[in-house]
Design an enzyme around this catalytic site. Sequence first.
Site, mmCIF file in Angstrom:
data_model
loop_
_atom_site.group_PDB
_atom_site.id
_atom_site.type_symbol
_atom_site.label_atom_id
_atom_site.label_comp_id
_atom_site.label_asym_id
_atom_site.label_seq_id
_atom_site.Cartn_x
_atom_site.Cartn_y
_atom_site.Cartn_z
ATOM 1 N N GLU A 183 -10.730 -1.951 -44.390
ATOM 2 C CA GLU A 183 -10.689 -0.974 -45.482
ATOM 3 C C GLU A 183 -9.497 -1.191 -46.406
ATOM 4 O OE1 GLU A 183 -12.065 2.519 -47.525
ATOM 5 O OE2 GLU A 183 -12.989 1.043 -46.244
ATOM 6 N N ARG A 196 2.101 2.780 -46.626
ATOM 7 C CA ARG A 196 1.805 4.086 -46.020
ATOM 8 C C ARG A 196 2.725 4.354 -44.833
ATOM 9 N NH1 ARG A 196 -4.684 5.107 -46.268
ATOM 10 N NH2 ARG A 196 -4.059 7.227 -45.792
ATOM 11 N N GLN A 232 -17.646 6.561 -40.632
ATOM 12 C CA GLN A 232 -18.053 7.597 -41.577
ATOM 13 C C GLN A 232 -19.322 8.231 -41.046
ATOM 14 O OE1 GLN A 232 -18.535 6.831 -45.694
ATOM 15 N NE2 GLN A 232 -16.409 6.259 -45.988
ATOM 16 N N GLY A 287 -9.399 11.798 -44.523
ATOM 17 C CA GLY A 287 -8.132 11.368 -43.946
ATOM 18 C C GLY A 287 -8.257 10.556 -42.671
ATOM 19 N N LYS A 288 -9.398 9.899 -42.477
ATOM 20 C CA LYS A 288 -9.595 9.102 -41.258
ATOM 21 C C LYS A 288 -8.582 7.961 -41.178
ATOM 22 C CE LYS A 288 -13.884 8.165 -42.261
ATOM 23 N NZ LYS A 288 -14.103 8.974 -43.446
ATOM 24 N N THR A 289 -8.402 7.233 -42.272
ATOM 25 C CA THR A 289 -7.459 6.108 -42.272
ATOM 26 C C THR A 289 -6.037 6.607 -42.073
ATOM 27 O OG1 THR A 289 -8.923 4.781 -43.670
ATOM 28 C CG2 THR A 289 -6.606 4.136 -43.596
ATOM 29 N N ALA A 290 -5.680 7.697 -42.702
ATOM 30 C CA ALA A 290 -4.335 8.270 -42.529
ATOM 31 C C ALA A 290 -4.106 8.639 -41.061
ATOM 32 C CB ALA A 290 -4.150 9.494 -43.424
#
Length: 174
Positions: free
Chosen positions: A36, A45, A156, A14-17
Amino acid sequence: NTDLYVIGARPAQGKTALLINMANRAGVSSGLISAEQARDQIGLRMISLNGEISAHKLRNSSIDDEGWAKVTTSLSIMTDKKIHIYDKPAPTIIDVTREARRIKFQHNIKILYVDYIQRIKPSNSRLPKHEQIEEVVMSLKELARELEIPVVALSQVNREVEKRENKRPGMSDL
């Protein structure tokens, strides 16, 4: 201001979220460099977040009348947000620096978000991978100092962390 914050986690955590939520809730003019996801995906989103609508229903256009009302409300909320998205796939660190400077001077951004470090190409792709990432990170730190804004970047962690008994990543895993 002038600090670089690196948020690292294993894949699919859930890094992007998190980054999109941070940009969405920042309350200041901000830049979002996404190697990304495309700006359309980020926009969907954000519509989902602001309207409290299922992202799945939004993507599949299976929204009822109540959902459409939420979409309308979400879009009106988003028109007041000043989030400037740069979504070139696999940008170089030179592209990122150039775009960050442009949006800083044109839109006076107060914070820059970067998704994610390993997707940004260094100026010298012949270097070993760890040196390439070091160049990108150092360039982001220099950018934060130059523009006098915080830069928040995702990273990451090494997949080797999955093989250990204690799967909690450490600094050496970035």
